[in-house]
Design an enzyme around this catalytic site. Structure first.
Site, PDB file in Angstrom:
ATOM      1  N   ARG A   1       0.812  -1.232   0.000  1.00 50.05           N
ATOM      2  CA  ARG A   1       0.000   0.000   0.000  1.00 50.05           C
ATOM      3  C   ARG A   1       0.843   1.279   0.000  1.00 50.05           C
ATOM      4  O   ARG A   1       0.417   2.315   0.489  1.00 50.05           O
ATOM      5  CB  ARG A   1      -0.980   0.017   1.179  1.00 50.05           C
ATOM      6  CG  ARG A   1      -1.974  -1.130   1.134  1.00 50.05           C
ATOM      7  CD  ARG A   1      -3.027  -1.014   2.196  1.00 50.05           C
ATOM      8  NE  ARG A   1      -3.964  -2.109   2.068  1.00 50.05           N
ATOM      9  CZ  ARG A   1      -3.794  -3.304   2.614  1.00 50.05           C
ATOM     10  NH1 ARG A   1      -2.707  -3.542   3.332  1.00 50.05           N
ATOM     11  NH2 ARG A   1      -4.694  -4.250   2.446  1.00 50.05           N
TER      12      ARG A   1
ATOM     13  N   LYS B   1       2.632  11.023 -11.309  1.00 49.73           N
ATOM     14  CA  LYS B   1       1.656  10.206 -12.041  1.00 49.73           C
ATOM     15  C   LYS B   1       2.294   8.856 -12.346  1.00 49.73           C
ATOM     16  O   LYS B   1       3.371   8.777 -12.944  1.00 49.73           O
ATOM     17  CB  LYS B   1       1.256  10.878 -13.353  1.00 49.73           C
ATOM     18  CG  LYS B   1       0.159  11.916 -13.199  1.00 49.73           C
ATOM     19  CD  LYS B   1      -0.376  12.343 -14.549  1.00 49.73           C
ATOM     20  CE  LYS B   1      -1.439  13.416 -14.398  1.00 49.73           C
ATOM     21  NZ  LYS B   1      -1.892  13.945 -15.702  1.00 49.73           N
TER      22      LYS B   1
ATOM     23  N   LYS C   1       7.033  22.560 -14.175  1.00 50.04           N
ATOM     24  CA  LYS C   1       6.166  21.429 -13.844  1.00 50.04           C
ATOM     25  C   LYS C   1       5.980  21.347 -12.328  1.00 50.04           C
ATOM     26  O   LYS C   1       4.872  21.109 -11.835  1.00 50.04           O
ATOM     27  CB  LYS C   1       6.726  20.110 -14.399  1.00 50.04           C
ATOM     28  CG  LYS C   1       5.818  18.951 -14.046  1.00 50.04           C
ATOM     29  CD  LYS C   1       5.774  17.826 -15.025  1.00 50.04           C
ATOM     30  CE  LYS C   1       4.660  16.849 -14.597  1.00 50.04           C
ATOM     31  NZ  LYS C   1       4.607  15.644 -15.389  1.00 50.04           N
TER      32      LYS C   1
ATOM     33  N   ARG D   1      -3.463  21.717 -13.319  1.00 47.84           N
ATOM     34  CA  ARG D   1      -2.500  20.748 -13.866  1.00 47.84           C
ATOM     35  C   ARG D   1      -2.823  20.347 -15.303  1.00 47.84           C
ATOM     36  O   ARG D   1      -1.964  19.847 -16.016  1.00 47.84           O
ATOM     37  CB  ARG D   1      -2.428  19.529 -12.943  1.00 47.84           C
ATOM     38  CG  ARG D   1      -1.331  18.556 -13.358  1.00 47.84           C
ATOM     39  CD  ARG D   1      -1.016  17.518 -12.315  1.00 47.84           C
ATOM     40  NE  ARG D   1      -0.018  16.594 -12.811  1.00 47.84           N
ATOM     41  CZ  ARG D   1       0.680  15.767 -12.054  1.00 47.84           C
ATOM     42  NH1 ARG D   1       0.498  15.748 -10.756  1.00 47.84           N
ATOM     43  NH2 ARG D   1       1.568  14.954 -12.590  1.00 47.84           N
TER      44      ARG D   1
ATOM     45  N   ASN E   1      -1.252  18.964 -20.081  1.00 49.72           N
ATOM     46  CA  ASN E   1      -1.751  18.095 -21.156  1.00 49.72           C
ATOM     47  C   ASN E   1      -1.921  18.862 -22.463  1.00 49.72           C
ATOM     48  O   ASN E   1      -2.553  18.356 -23.393  1.00 49.72           O
ATOM     49  CB  ASN E   1      -3.091  17.468 -20.755  1.00 49.72           C
ATOM     50  CG  ASN E   1      -2.944  16.563 -19.552  1.00 49.72           C
ATOM     51  OD1 ASN E   1      -1.912  15.918 -19.382  1.00 49.72           O
ATOM     52  ND2 ASN E   1      -3.962  16.523 -18.706  1.00 49.72           N
TER      53      ASN E   1
ATOM     54  N   HIS F   1      -2.032  17.229 -25.926  1.00 52.62           N
ATOM     55  CA  HIS F   1      -2.099  15.785 -25.698  1.00 52.62           C
ATOM     56  C   HIS F   1      -3.386  15.131 -26.175  1.00 52.62           C
ATOM     57  O   HIS F   1      -3.436  13.910 -26.311  1.00 52.62           O
ATOM     58  CB  HIS F   1      -1.873  15.470 -24.220  1.00 52.62           C
ATOM     59  CG  HIS F   1      -0.424  15.574 -23.815  1.00 52.62           C
ATOM     60  ND1 HIS F   1       0.306  16.729 -23.958  1.00 52.62           N
ATOM     61  CD2 HIS F   1       0.434  14.652 -23.286  1.00 52.62           C
ATOM     62  CE1 HIS F   1       1.549  16.525 -23.519  1.00 52.62           C
ATOM     63  NE2 HIS F   1       1.646  15.278 -23.118  1.00 52.62           N
TER      64      HIS F   1
ATOM     65  N   HIS G   1      -2.713  11.732 -27.958  1.00 49.51           N
ATOM     66  CA  HIS G   1      -3.129  10.418 -27.470  1.00 49.51           C
ATOM     67  C   HIS G   1      -3.935   9.683 -28.531  1.00 49.51           C
ATOM     68  O   HIS G   1      -3.824   8.459 -28.675  1.00 49.51           O
ATOM     69  CB  HIS G   1      -3.945  10.555 -26.182  1.00 49.51           C
ATOM     70  CG  HIS G   1      -3.093  10.883 -24.990  1.00 49.51           C
ATOM     71  ND1 HIS G   1      -3.592  11.451 -23.843  1.00 49.51           N
ATOM     72  CD2 HIS G   1      -1.765  10.746 -24.777  1.00 49.51           C
ATOM     73  CE1 HIS G   1      -2.605  11.634 -22.970  1.00 49.51           C
ATOM     74  NE2 HIS G   1      -1.495  11.215 -23.523  1.00 49.51           N
TER      75      HIS G   1
ATOM     76  N   HIS H   1       5.670   9.616 -28.589  1.00 55.76           N
ATOM     77  CA  HIS H   1       4.745  10.472 -27.834  1.00 55.76           C
ATOM     78  C   HIS H   1       4.987  11.964 -28.113  1.00 55.76           C
ATOM     79  O   HIS H   1       4.069  12.702 -28.462  1.00 55.76           O
ATOM     80  CB  HIS H   1       4.871  10.167 -26.346  1.00 55.76           C
ATOM     81  CG  HIS H   1       4.032  11.057 -25.486  1.00 55.76           C
ATOM     82  ND1 HIS H   1       2.657  11.002 -25.473  1.00 55.76           N
ATOM     83  CD2 HIS H   1       4.377  12.061 -24.623  1.00 55.76           C
ATOM     84  CE1 HIS H   1       2.192  11.921 -24.634  1.00 55.76           C
ATOM     85  NE2 HIS H   1       3.209  12.569 -24.108  1.00 55.76           N
TER      86      HIS H   1
HETATM   87  N1  GLY Z   1       2.255  14.512 -17.945  1.00 51.77           N
HETATM   88  C1  GLY Z   1       1.270  15.373 -17.474  1.00 51.77           C
HETATM   89  C2  GLY Z   1       1.221  15.456 -15.983  1.00 51.77           C
HETATM   90  O1  GLY Z   1       2.108  14.976 -15.310  1.00 51.77           O
HETATM   91  O2  GLY Z   1       0.273  15.971 -15.442  1.00 51.77           O
END
Ligand code: GLY
Length: 371
Positions: free
Chosen positions: A136, A158, A228, A242, A246, A249, A253, A269
């Site tokens: 966990r 992420k 970032k 956030r 993207n 993207h 995608h 990508h």
């Molecule tokens: N790659 C986009 C993010 O980390 O939010």
């Protein structure tokens, strides 16, 4: 020596614009501020020598998750087991996460120990997810060895895996205890990986990081990481702000999911993001959010990174629209991240005919010539 890294590779890969010799450059530390889960991102040549300092003091054992193709070995200063995961995006799966966790079980990794990922975004995503699930939640430190992972994937917590139904559909927000972006590891990066990383870098030009061109590589990476970090600190779980990360993207995608080839090889990508940035600009123009000069700026930035903004053939606009609806962020109606008078932001409720018209325009001869 703790944290020592050796390169197994030889060739020096293609380099980004403004990439000067590393001599004299120093390692920089960029904080990601998240309260008691804050961590540092070490950036620069030889940054991996700081790896040991990023490991939790409680760790008595480490598992390094990497791939055969990653020409970098790290020394953690702890008893360490190396797990090599498959190379292909097709195996960015829960089955691979399970096999990592079974290795953790086999070596007796405890929740006080540490997982160290060494590789590009596929490795950091899967190792991050395995660490998030193991007992966990076990500490993970990412050693990002591609430009794309250094400026994006390894930062911000992420973690994810694909399902047959789509990319990154299962995942977690699991912040690392630290990140290493050792620019020396990029010396062996293949040109295709450089191109991919440059696509993500191009994105930053529109979300608050201007004037990267001409700067030394370490400075370019530092500025992307710092931006970032700022966005992630403000909105860790992508409730709103956030989403700017993207940018470009949504189409990217779709292009990746459709498996569309750019030229005679699969699109990476970042290359798909480059096309997606210009698509997003054209869509914003169609919706009256930006003027044609701003669209031209998008095209110029993408081209300055040596990337194409052409929509590759192989999938009709209607097919791409289908893929966009399958994207996990579509939420019933299409949400795009678009430029506008207040800068780049999420825009909901974009109508299908507008999306299709821009795709048609990009697919047409006129679109190809302008792009
Ligand atoms: N790659 C986009 C993010 O980390 O939010």
């Amino acid at each position: 020596m703790p944290g020592e890294m050796r390169s197994r590779g030889a060739a020096v890969g293609g380099r980004a614009a403004g990439d000067g010799p590393a001599a004299g450059a120093e390692v920089r530390s960029v904080p990601v501020k998240l309260g008691d889960r804050s961590y540092d991102v070490l950036v620069g040549p030889g940054a991996v020598s700081g790896l040991h300092g990023l490991l939790p003091a409680s760790a008595r054992r480490a598992v390094v998750v990497t791939q055969e193709s990653v020409p970098v070995e790290v020394e953690t200063g702890l008893p360490t087991t190396v797990v090599r995961i498959p190379e292909s995006e097709a195996q960015k799966s829960l089955a691979t996460v399970e096999s990592c966790c079974r290795e953790f079980a086999r070596v007796g990794l405890t929740r006080s120990d540490v997982v160290v990922s060494v590789g590009g975004g596929l490795v950091t995503d899967l190792a991050g997810l395995a660490a998030a699930l193991w007992h966990r939640g076990t500490a993970v430190v990412h050693v990002a060895t591609t430009l794309l992972a250094q400026v994006d994937a390894a930062i911000g917590g992420k973690a994810g895996a694909n399902l047959p139904e789509g990319k990154n559909l299962v995942g977690a927000f699991w912040q690392p205890s630290g990140v290493v972006c050792d620019t020396d590891t990029l010396r062996t990066l293949p040109e295709a990986e450089w191109r991919s990383g440059r696509g993500e870098m191009a994105k930053y030009a529109f979300i608050g990081v201007e004037g990267l061109a001409g700067l030394p590589l370490t400075e370019q990476v530092v500025r992307c990481v710092a931006r970032k970090a700022e966005v992630v600190s403000a909105d860790e779980r992508e409730a709103g702000a956030r989403m700017v990360l993207n940018y470009g993207h949504t189409l990217a995608h779709a292009l990746e999911a459709a498996g569309i080839a750019g030229g005679d090889r699969p699109m990476r990508h970042g290359e798909a993001v480059a096309v997606g940035l210009v698509f997003a600009a054209r869509l914003a123009f169609r919706l009256g959010r930006i003027d044609d000069e701003r669209v031209a700026e998008h095209e110029a930035v993408v081209s300055s990174y040596g990337l194409s903004s052409r929509l590759p053939g192989g999938e009709a606009p209607a097919g791409l629209l289908e893929y966009m609806y399958r994207d996990k962020k579509a939420r019933g109606r299409l949400t795009f991240v678009l430029d506008g008078p207040s800068g780049v932001e999420a825009v909901t409720g974009v109508e299908d005919p507008d999306v299709l018209a821009v795709l048609e325009e990009m697919a047409s001869k006129l679109g190809q010539e302008v792009a």
